[in-house]
Motif scaffolding. Structure first.
Motif, PDB file in Angstrom:
ATOM      1  N   SER A  84       0.811  -1.218   0.000  1.00 10.62           N
ATOM      2  CA  SER A  84       0.000   0.000   0.000  1.00 10.62           C
ATOM      3  C   SER A  84       0.846   1.271   0.000  1.00 10.62           C
ATOM      4  N   VAL A  85       2.111   1.143   0.394  1.00 11.95           N
ATOM      5  CA  VAL A  85       3.021   2.286   0.385  1.00 11.95           C
ATOM      6  C   VAL A  85       4.293   1.915  -0.371  1.00 11.95           C
ATOM      7  N   GLU A  86       5.008   2.948  -0.796  1.00 10.96           N
ATOM      8  CA  GLU A  86       6.317   2.745  -1.421  1.00 10.96           C
ATOM      9  C   GLU A  86       7.343   3.565  -0.659  1.00 10.96           C
ATOM     10  N   TYR A  87       8.586   3.204  -0.835  1.00 12.00           N
ATOM     11  CA  TYR A  87       9.672   3.803  -0.062  1.00 12.00           C
ATOM     12  C   TYR A  87      10.715   4.389  -1.002  1.00 12.00           C
ATOM     13  N   LEU A  88      11.160   5.608  -0.673  1.00 12.01           N
ATOM     14  CA  LEU A  88      12.187   6.272  -1.464  1.00 12.01           C
ATOM     15  C   LEU A  88      13.254   6.832  -0.539  1.00 12.01           C
ATOM     16  N   GLU A  89      14.481   6.789  -0.979  1.00 10.56           N
ATOM     17  CA  GLU A  89      15.565   7.385  -0.206  1.00 10.56           C
ATOM     18  C   GLU A  89      15.391   8.892  -0.205  1.00 10.56           C
ATOM     19  N   GLU A 100      11.563   8.055   2.816  1.00  6.61           N
ATOM     20  CA  GLU A 100      10.274   8.689   2.552  1.00  6.61           C
ATOM     21  C   GLU A 100       9.219   7.616   2.295  1.00  6.61           C
ATOM     22  N   VAL A 101       8.004   7.863   2.755  1.00  2.00           N
ATOM     23  CA  VAL A 101       6.872   6.960   2.528  1.00  2.00           C
ATOM     24  C   VAL A 101       5.889   7.676   1.611  1.00  2.00           C
ATOM     25  N   ARG A 102       5.523   6.994   0.530  1.00  7.15           N
ATOM     26  CA  ARG A 102       4.540   7.532  -0.415  1.00  7.15           C
ATOM     27  C   ARG A 102       3.411   6.539  -0.616  1.00  7.15           C
ATOM     28  N   CYS A 103       2.264   7.048  -1.011  1.00  5.74           N
ATOM     29  CA  CYS A 103       1.138   6.198  -1.376  1.00  5.74           C
ATOM     30  C   CYS A 103       1.504   5.453  -2.655  1.00  5.74           C
ATOM     31  N   ALA A 104       1.374   4.150  -2.650  1.00  2.00           N
ATOM     32  CA  ALA A 104       1.717   3.346  -3.820  1.00  2.00           C
ATOM     33  C   ALA A 104       0.678   3.470  -4.928  1.00  2.00           C
ATOM     34  N   CYS A 106      -0.998   6.502  -5.771  1.00  6.14           N
ATOM     35  CA  CYS A 106      -0.926   7.779  -6.489  1.00  6.14           C
ATOM     36  C   CYS A 106       0.426   8.482  -6.380  1.00  6.14           C
ATOM     37  N   GLY A 107       1.337   7.963  -5.567  1.00 12.74           N
ATOM     38  CA  GLY A 107       2.664   8.560  -5.437  1.00 12.74           C
ATOM     39  C   GLY A 107       2.729   9.765  -4.528  1.00 12.74           C
ATOM     40  N   SER A 108       1.659  10.057  -3.795  1.00 14.03           N
ATOM     41  CA  SER A 108       1.657  11.221  -2.909  1.00 14.03           C
ATOM     42  C   SER A 108       2.527  10.987  -1.682  1.00 14.03           C
ATOM     43  N   HIS A 109       3.194  12.055  -1.256  1.00 11.02           N
ATOM     44  CA  HIS A 109       4.042  12.029  -0.061  1.00 11.02           C
ATOM     45  C   HIS A 109       3.175  11.896   1.181  1.00 11.02           C
ATOM     46  N   LEU A 110       3.550  10.954   2.058  1.00  7.93           N
ATOM     47  CA  LEU A 110       2.836  10.744   3.314  1.00  7.93           C
ATOM     48  C   LEU A 110       3.666  11.186   4.511  1.00  7.93           C
ATOM     49  N   GLY A 111       4.952  10.865   4.502  1.00  7.00           N
ATOM     50  CA  GLY A 111       5.829  11.159   5.626  1.00  7.00           C
ATOM     51  C   GLY A 111       7.090  10.332   5.502  1.00  7.00           C
ATOM     52  N   HIS A 112       7.580   9.823   6.644  1.00  2.00           N
ATOM     53  CA  HIS A 112       8.817   9.038   6.670  1.00  2.00           C
ATOM     54  C   HIS A 112       8.665   7.846   7.614  1.00  2.00           C
ATOM     55  N   VAL A 113       9.502   6.845   7.416  1.00  4.19           N
ATOM     56  CA  VAL A 113       9.537   5.707   8.325  1.00  4.19           C
ATOM     57  C   VAL A 113      10.923   5.657   8.961  1.00  4.19           C
ATOM     58  N   PHE A 114      10.942   5.385  10.254  1.00  3.37           N
ATOM     59  CA  PHE A 114      12.189   5.298  11.016  1.00  3.37           C
ATOM     60  C   PHE A 114      12.255   3.918  11.645  1.00  3.37           C
ATOM     61  N   GLU A 115      13.436   3.324  11.620  1.00  4.71           N
ATOM     62  CA  GLU A 115      13.617   1.963  12.146  1.00  4.71           C
ATOM     63  C   GLU A 115      14.721   1.939  13.188  1.00  4.71           C
ATOM     64  N   GLY A 116      14.621   0.945  14.072  1.00 11.28           N
ATOM     65  CA  GLY A 116      15.697   0.663  15.002  1.00 11.28           C
ATOM     66  C   GLY A 116      16.010   1.749  15.997  1.00 11.28           C
ATOM     67  N   GLU A 117      15.031   2.557  16.346  1.00  9.25           N
ATOM     68  CA  GLU A 117      15.266   3.626  17.316  1.00  9.25           C
ATOM     69  C   GLU A 117      14.650   3.297  18.671  1.00  9.25           C
ATOM     70  N   GLY A 118      14.419   1.988  18.916  1.00  9.99           N
ATOM     71  CA  GLY A 118      13.925   1.552  20.210  1.00  9.99           C
ATOM     72  C   GLY A 118      12.447   1.751  20.439  1.00  9.99           C
TER      73      GLY A 118
END
Length: 142
Positions: A84-89, A100-104, A106-118
Motif C-alpha cells: 500500500s506504500v512505497e519507499y524512497l531514499e 520517505e513513505v509515499r502512497c503506492a 498515487c505517489g503522494s508524499h505521506l511522511g517518513h519511516v524510522f527503524e531501530g530507534e527503540g
C-alpha cells in the motif's frame, strides 16, 4: 523495501492535483512538505478505523497500528498492506538520510519511516505520517 512500479493507478497531471487538493494538501502530498508538529487533526486521534490517502482514497494504515510516539505527527508501526506504500531514499536533510513513505496508488508524499530507534512496537518501526495526507474512515459500531 522496494518502490512500487510506475505509472501509478491514479495518475493525474499536476494541474489536476492542484484542482483536487487545497494549497496546504498540495504542498505536503505533491511537494513533499511537512505540516507543523502537533497541529494535525489525527495526531491524538483514538477513533477505530482505517486511514486512507487524502489524495486518492487508497487504504494505508489501520488504527490498530497507531501509537503515541510523542513526535507531533500520527505514528503507525506498519502499513495496512505491504504494497500500500512505497519507499524512497530521502537525503534532503544534510547528514541525516531518511526513508520517505509515499502512497503506492498515487505517489503522494505521506511522511517518513524510522527503524531501530527503540520503539516499543511489534516492528520496531515508526511511520511518521502527516495528518493532512490522511483521511480517517471510522469503523461503524455494530
Amino acid at each position: 523495501m522496494k518502490p512500487s512500479p510506475r505509472p501509478y493507478a491514479v495518475d493525474r497531471t499536476e494541474e489536476e492535483w492542484r484542482a483536487a487538493l487545497s494549497p496546504a494538501e498540495y504542498a505536503v502530498l505533491r511537494e513533499a512538505g511537512t505540516e507543523r508538529p502537533y497541529t494535525g487533526e489525527y495526531t491524538d486521534a483514538k477513533a477505530v478505523g482505517v486511514y486512507a490517502c487524502r489524495a486518492c482514497g487508497a487504504e494505508l494504515f489501520a488504527s490498530e497500528t497507531k501509537f503515541d510516539s510523542h513526535c507531533g505527527w500520527p505514528s503507525f508501526f506498519s502499513p495496512l498492506a505491504g504494497d500500500s506504500v512505497e519507499y524512497l531514499e530521502d537525503r534532503s536533510l544534510p547528514g541525516r538520510p531518511r526513508v520517505e513513505v509515499r502512497c503506492a496508488t498515487c505517489g503522494s508524499h505521506l511522511g517518513h519511516v524510522f527503524e531501530g530507534e527503540g520503539y516499543d512496537t511489534p516492528t520496531d518501526q515508526r511511520y511518521c505520517i502527516n495528518s493532512i495526507s490522511l483521511t480517517l474512515r471510522p469503523t461503524e459500531n455494530t
